[in-house]
Design a protein around this motif. Structure first.
Motif, PDB file in Angstrom:
ATOM      1  N   CYS A  90       0.721  -1.495  -0.025  1.00  0.00           N
ATOM      2  CA  CYS A  90       0.033  -0.012  -0.041  1.00  0.00           C
ATOM      3  C   CYS A  90       0.664   1.639  -0.234  1.00  0.00           C
ATOM      4  O   CYS A  90       0.083   2.377  -0.250  1.00  0.00           O
ATOM      5  CB  CYS A  90      -1.025  -0.177   0.991  1.00  0.00           C
ATOM      6  N   GLY A  91       2.723   0.814   0.226  1.00  0.00           N
ATOM      7  CA  GLY A  91       2.984   2.479   0.731  1.00  0.00           C
ATOM      8  C   GLY A  91       2.458   2.901   1.733  1.00  0.00           C
ATOM      9  O   GLY A  91       4.006   3.882   2.068  1.00  0.00           O
ATOM     10  N   CYS A  93       1.208   2.476   5.231  1.00  0.00           N
ATOM     11  CA  CYS A  93       0.839   2.144   6.864  1.00  0.00           C
ATOM     12  C   CYS A  93       2.468   1.313   7.413  1.00  0.00           C
ATOM     13  O   CYS A  93       3.777   1.649   6.806  1.00  0.00           O
ATOM     14  CB  CYS A  93       0.823  -0.137   6.291  1.00  0.00           C
ATOM     15  N   GLU A 105       0.707  -4.813   5.500  1.00  0.00           N
ATOM     16  CA  GLU A 105      -0.470  -4.818   6.417  1.00  0.00           C
ATOM     17  C   GLU A 105      -1.766  -4.466   5.316  1.00  0.00           C
ATOM     18  O   GLU A 105      -3.019  -5.032   6.013  1.00  0.00           O
ATOM     19  CB  GLU A 105      -0.455  -4.044   7.702  1.00  0.00           C
TER      20      GLU A 105
HETATM   21 ZN   LIG Z   1       1.724  -1.242   3.322  1.00  0.00          ZN
END
Ligand SMILES: [Zn+2]
Ligand SMILES: [Zn+2]
Length: 347
Positions: A90-91, A93, A105
């Motif tokens: 996701c970059g 979390c 995550e």
């Molecule tokens: Zn992440």
């Protein structure tokens, strides 16, 4: 587009026309030029992966060309040659913030949490975090193997396993990820013992740098053979297959303070696998996992590929078109081919 689709676990997949994917606003659609056929795809088809919803398109080791870009993507354009780790992070979390995108995550995985790359196009999330540019002189077929097995082996041997020159490294299971690990450990200056039940796989392992090959059909207690060959046990050992027997053999073949890295997936109904923990305590062993590799750590590996120290191209032993995939996928369970099979969806 054409894609390999299955409606039920364990029943034959088929090639059919499906709607083209659209890019998410933070993602891209990639025109797939090559996609590796991996044992994890077989696990998914068999129903071992709880993230999959039906109908499903497998495929997670891919390389291709960016075809379409979402509105919020800043770093990539149509025409860029790319690959991607099978874990799309996701970059944002805490794991990503710490640089550990491989255990994000909020990760997505093409071919598991969404439709994958056994298709002519695939959508990928968070392109600015996850895409990796492929050097011009690296073929799509070779680059595809980097996304899962080669990168996972690199992380297992170098980053998690902390291999050092002169060490003994045992690799249990010499399919695509195991052969990659043999090559990477040998290139790191280790003495490598390859263990498998297939003579052809052991032959390839020797060609890729294994100094000892153990035929597990002839020597059922492979851990004892490894301990004898190494004068007490391996410094580093990998279960690159993912089975209770190879996991235990890997741990039992270690010397004092040795490191076991679990690479092969170990699905089981209750999520548990027996491990010889008495030996882990008594010998102060380390038990580590390896789960892909973050995109930002690819450059060190790509540099070794560019310079010829690592030769992932040699792992690609066959290429097939989409119509051959359903049978090849089913065969992964019983007779995984030696080396890496690459699917070329436009051929
Ligand atoms: Zn992440
Ligand atoms: Zn894979």
């Amino acid at each position: 587009m054409r894609a390999v689709v299955f409606e039920r676990y364990g029943e034959p997949a088929e090639v059919r026309e499906v709607a083209d994917p659209r890019p998410p606003e933070h993602g891209v659609v990639v025109r797939v030029e090559a996609s590796g056929l991996c044992r994890s795809d077989w696990h998914g088809w068999m129903g071992h992966d709880p993230d999959i919803t039906l109908p499903h398109v497998p495929g997670h080791e891919l390389a291709g060309v960016v075809a379409e870009v979402g509105d919020r993507v800043t770093g990539w354009r149509p025409g860029d040659r790319v690959t991607v780790p099978f874990v799309c992070a996701c970059g944002s979390c805490p794991a990503c913030a710490a640089g550990d995108q491989q255990v994000c995550e909020r990760q997505t995985q093409p071919g598991f949490t969404a439709w994958g790359s056994f298709a002519q196009y695939v959508a990928l999330d968070h392109a600015d975090v996850n895409l990796v540019a492929i050097p011009d002189d690296l073929s799509f077929a070779t680059a595809a193997s980097l996304g899962c097995r080669f990168a996972t082996a690199f992380r297992a041997v170098v980053q998690q396993g902390r291999v050092a020159a002169g060490e003994w490294v045992a690799v249990h299971g010499c399919g695509g990820v195991g052969l990659s690990a043999v090559m990477i450990a040998a290139a790191s200056g280790a003495r490598v013992i390859a263990v498998d039940v297939s003579a052809r796989a052991l032959e390839l392992a020797r060609a890729f740098g294994a100094t000892e090959c153990v035929d597990a059909t002839a020597a059922p207690d492979t851990a004892q053979v490894v301990r004898e060959l190494t004068g007490g046990g391996a410094h580093l050992s990998l279960d690159a297959l993912g089975a209770p027997a190879t996991c235990a053999a890997s741990v039992n073949g270690l010397r004092r303070r040795g490191r076991h890295v679990q690479v092969g997936l170990l699905p089981s109904p209750d999520g548990l696998t027996p491990v010889p923990m008495a030996r882990v305590i008594g010998l102060e062993l380390e038990i580590l996992g390896s789960h892909g590799m973050a995109a930002h750590t690819y450059p060190a590996m790509l540099e070794l590929v560019r310079s010829g120290v690592l030769r992932p191209d040699l792992l690609v032993t066959s290429s097939i078109p989409l119509p051959a995939v359903p049978d090849a996928l089913a065969a992964m369970g019983t007779a995984p081919g030696a080396g890496v099979t690459v699917i070329e969806p436009w051929s």
